[in-house]
Motif scaffolding. Sequence first.
Motif, PDB file in Angstrom:
ATOM      1  N   ALA A  36       0.814  -1.225   0.000  1.00  0.00           N
ATOM      2  CA  ALA A  36       0.000   0.000   0.000  1.00  0.00           C
ATOM      3  C   ALA A  36       0.847   1.276   0.000  1.00  0.00           C
ATOM      4  N   PRO A  37       1.828   1.406   0.909  1.00  0.00           N
ATOM      5  CA  PRO A  37       2.616   2.651   0.874  1.00  0.00           C
ATOM      6  C   PRO A  37       3.444   2.791  -0.410  1.00  0.00           C
ATOM      7  N   LYS A  40       1.042   3.857  -3.261  1.00  0.00           N
ATOM      8  CA  LYS A  40       0.703   5.275  -3.110  1.00  0.00           C
ATOM      9  C   LYS A  40       1.873   6.148  -3.584  1.00  0.00           C
ATOM     10  N   GLU A  50      -2.201  13.593  -3.836  1.00  0.00           N
ATOM     11  CA  GLU A  50      -2.252  12.697  -2.673  1.00  0.00           C
ATOM     12  C   GLU A  50      -3.623  12.046  -2.502  1.00  0.00           C
ATOM     13  N   ALA A  51      -4.690  12.819  -2.680  1.00  0.00           N
ATOM     14  CA  ALA A  51      -6.043  12.267  -2.508  1.00  0.00           C
ATOM     15  C   ALA A  51      -6.328  11.187  -3.551  1.00  0.00           C
ATOM     16  N   ALA A  53      -4.086   9.440  -5.223  1.00  0.00           N
ATOM     17  CA  ALA A  53      -3.191   8.308  -4.953  1.00  0.00           C
ATOM     18  C   ALA A  53      -3.744   7.444  -3.826  1.00  0.00           C
ATOM     19  N   GLU A  54      -4.263   8.094  -2.786  1.00  0.00           N
ATOM     20  CA  GLU A  54      -4.834   7.355  -1.660  1.00  0.00           C
ATOM     21  C   GLU A  54      -6.070   6.550  -2.101  1.00  0.00           C
ATOM     22  N   GLU A  55      -6.943   7.207  -2.868  1.00  0.00           N
ATOM     23  CA  GLU A  55      -8.150   6.544  -3.356  1.00  0.00           C
ATOM     24  C   GLU A  55      -7.798   5.348  -4.242  1.00  0.00           C
ATOM     25  N   THR A  57      -4.998   3.671  -4.313  1.00  0.00           N
ATOM     26  CA  THR A  57      -4.328   2.642  -3.512  1.00  0.00           C
ATOM     27  C   THR A  57      -5.366   1.768  -2.817  1.00  0.00           C
ATOM     28  N   GLN A  58      -6.399   2.406  -2.252  1.00  0.00           N
ATOM     29  CA  GLN A  58      -7.460   1.635  -1.595  1.00  0.00           C
ATOM     30  C   GLN A  58      -8.154   0.706  -2.601  1.00  0.00           C
TER      31      GLN A  58
END
Length: 183
Positions: A36-37, A40, A50-51, A53-55, A57-58
């Motif tokens: 995950a990290p 991202k 960032e938002a 990338a986070e979405e 990644t999930q």
Amino acid sequence: MNVVVEAEEQDWAALVRRVDRDKDKAAFAALFRHFAPRVKAFLMKSGAGEALAEECTQEVMATLWQKAHMFDPSRASVSTWIYTIARNRKIDALRRQRRPEPEDLPWGPEAEPDQAEVMTLQQESEKLAKAMKKLPEKQRKLIEKAYFGDLSHSEIAAETGLPLGTIKSRIRLALERLRHAMG
């Protein structure tokens, strides 16, 4: 060093198999902690905010959980499989962002097209159809899948079993021929 990487890769493949077979939460947690990290960071380095990338990644990790059965160690390593999913999720998310929302679309009857434009479009369409018929069959089929079937190169590779490089080369050559034919 190769032995260490190979052994480590075998461990990841074993964890994916455990997620597939047993829905093993501990195996998934280990994959999540490791990948995950990194996913991202990969997405952010490739231009995602960032938002986003986070979405993505999930979504990638959820896909790993739901589609672990699709992992084939003979075709790719676990990391290659995961990063490919990540790349595709980012592309999909960017496409969604570029599409207008329904409330942004104009409503009502469309203006009547100019007859000259209609004739030009019709002639261009006929010219394109003739140029498509002249393409070698292997190139034509890939162009049809990519542009008329709206499939990504990766989806075409999965469907046909052809290497991604072959697909890209054939499509590039076909597009060059079409550009030349369309003048």
